[in-house]
Scaffold this motif. Structure first.
Motif, short mmCIF file in Angstrom:
data_model
loop_
_atom_site.label_atom_id
_atom_site.label_comp_id
_atom_site.label_asym_id
_atom_site.label_seq_id
_atom_site.Cartn_x
_atom_site.Cartn_y
_atom_site.Cartn_z
N SER A 264 15.63 -9.11 1.18
CA SER A 264 15.83 -8.15 2.26
C SER A 264 14.60 -7.24 2.32
O SER A 264 14.27 -6.58 1.34
N ARG A 265 13.95 -7.20 3.49
CA ARG A 265 12.73 -6.39 3.64
C ARG A 265 13.00 -5.24 4.58
O ARG A 265 13.67 -5.39 5.59
N ASP A 266 12.44 -4.07 4.27
CA ASP A 266 12.51 -2.91 5.14
C ASP A 266 11.42 -3.08 6.20
O ASP A 266 10.24 -3.22 5.86
N PRO A 267 11.78 -3.05 7.50
CA PRO A 267 10.77 -3.29 8.55
C PRO A 267 9.73 -2.17 8.67
O PRO A 267 8.68 -2.38 9.27
N HIS A 268 10.00 -1.00 8.11
CA HIS A 268 9.09 0.14 8.28
C HIS A 268 8.25 0.43 7.04
O HIS A 268 7.48 1.38 7.04
N SER A 269 8.44 -0.33 5.98
CA SER A 269 7.65 -0.09 4.76
C SER A 269 7.48 -1.40 4.01
O SER A 269 7.90 -2.45 4.47
N LEU A 270 6.89 -1.32 2.83
CA LEU A 270 6.71 -2.50 1.99
C LEU A 270 7.89 -2.71 1.04
O LEU A 270 7.83 -3.56 0.16
N GLN A 271 8.95 -1.93 1.18
CA GLN A 271 10.12 -2.02 0.30
C GLN A 271 10.81 -3.36 0.51
O GLN A 271 11.09 -3.77 1.63
N VAL A 272 11.06 -4.06 -0.58
CA VAL A 272 11.77 -5.34 -0.54
C VAL A 272 12.80 -5.35 -1.65
O VAL A 272 12.61 -4.76 -2.71
N ASP B 222 8.45 -2.04 -4.27
CA ASP B 222 7.73 -1.40 -3.17
C ASP B 222 6.27 -1.81 -3.29
O ASP B 222 5.52 -1.24 -4.07
N GLY B 223 5.89 -2.83 -2.53
CA GLY B 223 4.52 -3.32 -2.60
C GLY B 223 4.42 -4.70 -1.96
O GLY B 223 5.38 -5.21 -1.39
N ILE B 224 3.26 -5.28 -2.08
CA ILE B 224 3.01 -6.60 -1.52
C ILE B 224 3.38 -7.64 -2.57
O ILE B 224 2.88 -7.62 -3.69
N LEU B 225 4.26 -8.55 -2.20
CA LEU B 225 4.69 -9.61 -3.11
C LEU B 225 3.61 -10.68 -3.22
O LEU B 225 2.82 -10.87 -2.29
#
Length: 161
Positions: free
Chosen positions: A71-79, A95-98
């Protein structure tokens, strides 16, 4: 006692005390930086010797990303995603790039902090590099410490929803 011998004895005692303090502080620093490895089942149920991590403890968790759980947050890098082995799934937030190789159904190792009994806040996520590779800690833990499969794939995916 001869003053010369007394001086030597004082120097030797001071050196031994200094060495003892140095070794003690080094061991303390190393224990603070140690990240223990857990599988999702060990995180929830505890290791075979009965140890369970405490909330706030730094740890590493490894397992397979449950399909349909990312599940990804569309407004941030939170996954957020679930990781499972042969038992219950654990939620990992990051919180970052996977990594490019991160996918559902693939093995990962995440380093982070235990937030509650079934949630880990990761500060680093590592993905495996091909279909045959599994991190050595994950492979060893899955072979050694786990009972036969308790949950079917449908049950694991059902717990995600």
């Amino acid at each position: 006692m001869n003053p010369r011998r007394k001086k030597r004895l004082t120097v030797i005692i001071a050196l031994l005390a200094g060495l003892g303090v140095t070794v003690g502080l080094t061991l303390y620093a190393m224990s603070q930086n140690m990240d223990l490895f857990y599988t999702p089942t060990e995180l929830v149920e505890g290791k075979p010797d009965g140890t369970k991590p405490e909330v706030g403890q730094r740890l590493r968790i490894g397992g397979m990303v449950v399909k349909g759980s990312v599940s990804r947050d569309p407004h941030s890098l939170q996954v957020s995603f679930k990781v499972a082995d042969v038992g219950p799934a654990v939620t990992v937030t990051y919180d970052g790039i996977l990594p490019d190789l991160f996918r559902e159904g693939q093995g990962i190792v995440a380093q982070g902090v235990l937030v509650d009994a079934q949630t880990v806040k990761a500060h680093e996520v590592l993905a495996k590099h091909d279909e045959e590779y599994m991190p050595p800690e994950v492979a060893e833990a899955m072979q050694k410490n786990h009972k036969p499969l308790k949950y079917t794939e449908q049950q694991m995916q059902g717990s995600v929803q």
